[in-house]
Scaffold this motif. Sequence first.
Motif, mmCIF file in Angstrom:
data_model
loop_
_atom_site.group_PDB
_atom_site.id
_atom_site.type_symbol
_atom_site.label_atom_id
_atom_site.label_comp_id
_atom_site.label_asym_id
_atom_site.label_seq_id
_atom_site.Cartn_x
_atom_site.Cartn_y
_atom_site.Cartn_z
ATOM 1 N N SER A 87 10.134 -18.641 23.361
ATOM 2 C CA SER A 87 10.275 -19.390 24.750
ATOM 3 C C SER A 87 10.993 -20.394 24.547
ATOM 4 O O SER A 87 11.915 -20.691 25.703
ATOM 5 N N ASN A 88 10.942 -21.312 23.915
ATOM 6 C CA ASN A 88 11.729 -22.479 23.782
ATOM 7 C C ASN A 88 13.379 -22.193 23.304
ATOM 8 O O ASN A 88 14.276 -22.849 24.021
ATOM 9 N N HIS A 89 13.363 -21.043 22.585
ATOM 10 C CA HIS A 89 14.758 -20.542 22.221
ATOM 11 C C HIS A 89 15.513 -19.959 23.313
ATOM 12 O O HIS A 89 16.509 -20.289 23.766
ATOM 13 N N LYS A 90 14.715 -19.257 24.204
ATOM 14 C CA LYS A 90 15.561 -18.569 25.404
ATOM 15 C C LYS A 90 15.473 -19.807 26.342
ATOM 16 O O LYS A 90 16.489 -19.483 27.025
ATOM 17 N N GLU A 91 14.672 -20.747 26.525
ATOM 18 C CA GLU A 91 15.173 -21.857 27.474
ATOM 19 C C GLU A 91 16.185 -22.561 27.006
ATOM 20 O O GLU A 91 16.894 -23.154 27.834
ATOM 21 N N ASN A 92 16.342 -22.940 25.903
ATOM 22 C CA ASN A 92 17.538 -23.544 25.435
ATOM 23 C C ASN A 92 18.857 -22.882 25.707
ATOM 24 O O ASN A 92 19.862 -23.362 26.089
ATOM 25 N N PHE A 93 18.741 -21.614 25.337
ATOM 26 C CA PHE A 93 19.994 -20.646 25.899
ATOM 27 C C PHE A 93 20.265 -20.583 27.124
ATOM 28 O O PHE A 93 21.359 -20.721 27.529
ATOM 29 N N ASP A 145 17.516 -12.452 30.593
ATOM 30 C CA ASP A 145 16.517 -11.511 30.084
ATOM 31 C C ASP A 145 17.303 -10.354 29.389
ATOM 32 O O ASP A 145 16.759 -9.927 28.481
ATOM 33 N N ASP A 146 18.356 -9.822 29.587
ATOM 34 C CA ASP A 146 18.817 -8.988 28.933
ATOM 35 C C ASP A 146 19.174 -9.076 27.510
ATOM 36 O O ASP A 146 19.222 -8.426 26.634
ATOM 37 N N LYS A 147 19.859 -10.445 27.166
ATOM 38 C CA LYS A 147 19.987 -10.909 25.931
ATOM 39 C C LYS A 147 18.912 -10.860 25.239
ATOM 40 O O LYS A 147 18.766 -10.634 23.953
ATOM 41 N N TYR A 148 17.654 -11.358 25.504
ATOM 42 C CA TYR A 148 16.388 -11.436 25.054
ATOM 43 C C TYR A 148 15.481 -10.069 24.981
ATOM 44 O O TYR A 148 14.410 -10.415 24.305
ATOM 45 N N GLN A 149 15.813 -9.368 25.721
ATOM 46 C CA GLN A 149 14.849 -8.187 25.801
ATOM 47 C C GLN A 149 14.531 -7.522 24.215
ATOM 48 O O GLN A 149 13.612 -7.449 24.151
ATOM 49 N N PRO A 150 15.603 -7.029 23.430
ATOM 50 C CA PRO A 150 15.241 -6.710 22.208
ATOM 51 C C PRO A 150 14.328 -7.464 21.166
ATOM 52 O O PRO A 150 13.209 -7.041 20.791
ATOM 53 N N VAL A 151 14.594 -8.778 21.158
ATOM 54 C CA VAL A 151 13.760 -9.738 20.316
ATOM 55 C C VAL A 151 12.383 -9.768 21.175
ATOM 56 O O VAL A 151 11.437 -9.907 20.406
ATOM 57 N N GLN A 152 12.391 -9.747 22.366
ATOM 58 C CA GLN A 152 11.013 -9.891 23.071
ATOM 59 C C GLN A 152 10.075 -8.649 22.867
ATOM 60 O O GLN A 152 8.871 -8.853 22.543
ATOM 61 N N GLN A 153 10.804 -7.196 22.782
ATOM 62 C CA GLN A 153 9.957 -6.378 22.227
ATOM 63 C C GLN A 153 9.466 -6.437 21.041
ATOM 64 O O GLN A 153 8.576 -6.000 20.608
ATOM 65 N N LEU A 154 10.419 -6.890 19.976
ATOM 66 C CA LEU A 154 9.996 -6.940 18.687
ATOM 67 C C LEU A 154 8.792 -7.990 18.559
ATOM 68 O O LEU A 154 7.722 -7.713 18.052
ATOM 69 N N ALA A 155 8.973 -9.104 19.385
ATOM 70 C CA ALA A 155 7.761 -10.181 19.350
ATOM 71 C C ALA A 155 6.336 -9.665 20.086
ATOM 72 O O ALA A 155 5.464 -9.968 19.354
#
Length: 167
Positions: A8-14, A46-56
């Motif tokens: 969440s922090n990484h996504k918000e910084n991005f 959301d598109d950028k973080y979708q793959p890592v969100q699925q893994l998490a």
Amino acid sequence: MNLDALLSNHKENFRQRVITALAEKNSLTAGEAMTEYKDFIEQYVDDKYQPVQQLADRINGSTRPVLLNIRRDRMREDRCKLCEGNQPNIDQIHEKYGDRIEIIEVTEDRPDGGALYHIIFNEESKEKKLPLTAIINRGEILKFWAGKTVDAAVYERYIKKIPDKSR
């Protein structure tokens, strides 16, 4: 360290970097850029973080402790000697714990593996330190190591700290 919180922090910084870049490019304030490009920003992030969100989500959803192994692809010509050297230690944990632990391997050159590497190992470094291995239980990163082989007994020390009901 909680994996969801790190993500969440990484996504918000991005998201903030995207807003800043849009504002600078279009001679706007950050607030104006956020208002004018809100839908674009949210979709892009959301598109950028979708793959890592699925893994998490897969890691966090595991009912068993996870030994995460982020390594260089085995099929690459420039093999990672540390990744290869650490594999017997991971295999030993798999043999000993079998179904009581989940081993998840991802490669650093895929969107999910590369992003998760940077989320967990958030140190500024010109070079990736592979492999990155971590013991994670119910979303909590108990310990991670980067750029070295880790003896199976060390992994086991952290696995044994997890209450049996979690394993």
